[in-house]
Design a protein around this motif. Structure first.
Motif, mmCIF file in Angstrom:
data_model
loop_
_atom_site.group_PDB
_atom_site.id
_atom_site.type_symbol
_atom_site.label_atom_id
_atom_site.label_comp_id
_atom_site.label_asym_id
_atom_site.label_seq_id
_atom_site.Cartn_x
_atom_site.Cartn_y
_atom_site.Cartn_z
ATOM 1 N N GLN A 202 2.776 -9.499 -23.789
ATOM 2 C CA GLN A 202 1.391 -9.087 -23.572
ATOM 3 C C GLN A 202 0.910 -8.084 -24.616
ATOM 4 O O GLN A 202 -0.294 -7.956 -24.849
ATOM 5 C CB GLN A 202 1.242 -8.494 -22.167
ATOM 6 C CG GLN A 202 1.463 -9.495 -21.050
ATOM 7 C CD GLN A 202 0.555 -10.703 -21.162
ATOM 8 O OE1 GLN A 202 -0.662 -10.567 -21.209
ATOM 9 N NE2 GLN A 202 1.139 -11.891 -21.221
ATOM 10 N N ASN A 203 1.819 -7.360 -25.245
ATOM 11 C CA ASN A 203 1.405 -6.406 -26.279
ATOM 12 C C ASN A 203 0.726 -7.104 -27.452
ATOM 13 O O ASN A 203 -0.089 -6.496 -28.157
ATOM 14 C CB ASN A 203 2.612 -5.610 -26.784
ATOM 15 C CG ASN A 203 3.087 -4.583 -25.778
ATOM 16 O OD1 ASN A 203 2.317 -4.139 -24.925
ATOM 17 N ND2 ASN A 203 4.353 -4.208 -25.865
ATOM 18 N N LEU A 204 1.059 -8.378 -27.670
ATOM 19 C CA LEU A 204 0.423 -9.163 -28.730
ATOM 20 C C LEU A 204 -0.634 -10.121 -28.182
ATOM 21 O O LEU A 204 -1.610 -10.428 -28.867
ATOM 22 C CB LEU A 204 1.479 -9.960 -29.506
ATOM 23 C CG LEU A 204 2.379 -9.145 -30.441
ATOM 24 C CD1 LEU A 204 3.510 -10.006 -30.981
ATOM 25 C CD2 LEU A 204 1.577 -8.545 -31.593
ATOM 26 N N LYS A 205 -0.452 -10.580 -26.953
ATOM 27 C CA LYS A 205 -1.439 -11.503 -26.377
ATOM 28 C C LYS A 205 -2.708 -10.780 -25.934
ATOM 29 O O LYS A 205 -3.781 -11.384 -25.870
ATOM 30 C CB LYS A 205 -0.829 -12.237 -25.178
ATOM 31 C CG LYS A 205 0.103 -13.373 -25.562
ATOM 32 C CD LYS A 205 0.582 -14.116 -24.337
ATOM 33 C CE LYS A 205 1.483 -15.279 -24.737
ATOM 34 N NZ LYS A 205 2.067 -15.949 -23.555
ATOM 35 N N GLU A 206 -2.577 -9.511 -25.598
ATOM 36 C CA GLU A 206 -3.720 -8.723 -25.119
ATOM 37 C C GLU A 206 -3.971 -7.549 -26.062
ATOM 38 O O GLU A 206 -3.815 -6.388 -25.685
ATOM 39 C CB GLU A 206 -3.441 -8.209 -23.703
ATOM 40 C CG GLU A 206 -3.223 -9.291 -22.664
ATOM 41 C CD GLU A 206 -4.530 -9.915 -22.204
ATOM 42 O OE1 GLU A 206 -5.594 -9.353 -22.530
ATOM 43 O OE2 GLU A 206 -4.483 -10.950 -21.524
ATOM 44 N N PRO A 207 -4.338 -7.815 -27.309
ATOM 45 C CA PRO A 207 -4.559 -6.719 -28.260
ATOM 46 C C PRO A 207 -5.812 -5.921 -27.906
ATOM 47 O O PRO A 207 -6.634 -6.354 -27.093
ATOM 48 C CB PRO A 207 -4.726 -7.453 -29.593
ATOM 49 C CG PRO A 207 -5.311 -8.776 -29.203
ATOM 50 C CD PRO A 207 -4.649 -9.137 -27.896
ATOM 51 N N ARG A 208 -5.944 -4.773 -28.511
ATOM 52 C CA ARG A 208 -7.128 -3.943 -28.264
ATOM 53 C C ARG A 208 -8.393 -4.600 -28.809
ATOM 54 O O ARG A 208 -9.473 -4.436 -28.254
ATOM 55 C CB ARG A 208 -6.937 -2.565 -28.902
ATOM 56 C CG ARG A 208 -5.834 -1.729 -28.253
ATOM 57 C CD ARG A 208 -5.781 -0.332 -28.840
ATOM 58 N NE ARG A 208 -4.723 0.462 -28.240
ATOM 59 C CZ ARG A 208 -3.474 0.481 -28.674
ATOM 60 N NH1 ARG A 208 -3.137 -0.257 -29.732
ATOM 61 N NH2 ARG A 208 -2.559 1.216 -28.080
ATOM 62 N N CYS A 209 -8.256 -5.318 -29.910
ATOM 63 C CA CYS A 209 -9.389 -6.034 -30.504
ATOM 64 C C CYS A 209 -9.176 -7.536 -30.307
ATOM 65 O O CYS A 209 -8.044 -8.013 -30.397
ATOM 66 C CB CYS A 209 -9.506 -5.727 -31.998
ATOM 67 S SG CYS A 209 -9.681 -3.976 -32.386
ATOM 68 N N PRO A 210 -10.239 -8.300 -30.052
ATOM 69 C CA PRO A 210 -10.087 -9.747 -29.826
ATOM 70 C C PRO A 210 -9.864 -10.512 -31.131
ATOM 71 O O PRO A 210 -10.672 -11.342 -31.546
ATOM 72 C CB PRO A 210 -11.411 -10.127 -29.152
ATOM 73 C CG PRO A 210 -12.390 -9.139 -29.681
ATOM 74 C CD PRO A 210 -11.632 -7.854 -29.865
#
Length: 299
Positions: A202-210
């Protein structure tokens, strides 16, 4: 660029910015032969983020990194390595299932996962899941992933790292698989997950920027969205520089389509042609249908 280099910096707190000089700065050594660029590097060491940002805005520096016919990519990658520290980069990559020594540049000059991770999360780890995984019944005491500083790689360390100095791990019974330590600004998705070879955390699937770097069909491209809320994205733009893309490709996402979408394994046995990008997208938006909005799907 400033965000990436500042995230990479080691214990010293200073980042590194490399530009190409006119004069040779040093001679070759045991592990280095002249390549026409490395020996002419000028290295700046900004000690604050504001100083780094200001340095990258200097026309001569920015021009060196962005010049179409220059060495901008190489200069930026070397800057990231020196910001992290060569010794720490080697330690980041050390270990794994085969105990081998991964590289930053793979066959055919492709960026390895370690290099991609260095630029995305600031450390050259080999895995894409969240945190570390330990192939042992016990975890190492005191942590195993601390920065060891940003010192140079000495002859002794080089021999030790490559198994020529008689070095031994503190605990040979523990194999550490190093993943992504925290949520990233920019994400990563891969076709390998669609075929169940790996699972991106999820750290890569849900980044701060889309924004997501895409690994598919042996090269990297990008998905991005103008939406501020990464969890509310239902429309993305796709860009593939290597494919000489000229048209705008806007993809609509339907998270709950009426028709069930094929998985990668099912698509292999089906007569229906499924674009690989669709399969990559479904690793992040499970079961979503992808509308190419009139663009020719890339098969």
């Amino acid at each position: 660029m400033a965000e990436i280099l500042w995230r990479c910096r080691g214990r010293s707190g200073a980042a590194a910015v490399c530009i190409e000089g006119m004069e040779r700065q040093f001679d070759g050594g045991r592990h280095f032969s002249a390549d026409g660029l490395t020996e002419r590097l000028l290295v700046h060491r900004p000690e604050s983020k504001s100083e780094l940002t200001a340095l990258l805005a200097v026309p001569e520096v920015l021009g060196a990194l962005r010049r179409p016919t220059g060495h901008g990519i190489a200069l930026f990658v070397i800057s990231a390595i020196l910001s992290r520290g060569p010794m720490q980069v080697l330690l980041d990559m050390k270990g794994g299932l085969d105990g081998g020594s991964p590289k930053l540049i793979e066959t055919h000059n492709y960026a390895s996962q370690e290099l991609v991770n260095l630029l995305l999360c600031g450390c050259a780890h080999s895995q894409v899941f969240d945190g570390n995984q330990y192939l042992s019944d016990k975890r190492p005491e005191g942590g195993d992933d601390e920065d060891s500083g940003d010192g140079v790689v000495t002859e002794e360390f080089f021999d030790l790292y490559h198994g020529r100095g008689g070095g031994k791990e503190d605990d040979d019974d523990i194999t550490v698989l190093r993943g992504i330590p925290s949520r990233c600004d920019v994400g990563f998705l891969t076709l390998f997950e669609a075929y169940e070879y790996m699972e991106v955390g999820q750290n890569l699937k849900e980044p701060r920027c889309p924004i997501w770097v895409i690994c598919s069909e042996s090269h990297y491209s990008v998905l991005f969205s103008p939406e501020d809320n990464v969890r509310g994205v239902l429309e993305v733009y796709y860009y593939d520089e290597l494919g000489d893309q000229e048209e705008e490709i806007r993809l609509g996402l339907d998270p709950k389509p009426r028709k069930r979408q094929l998985t990668a394994k099912e698509a292999e046995d089906s007569t229906e042609l499924v674009p690989p990008i669709d399969l990559v997208i479904r690793t992040r938006w499970r079961g979503a249908a992808v509308d190419w909005n009139g663009s020719e799907p890339i098969l």
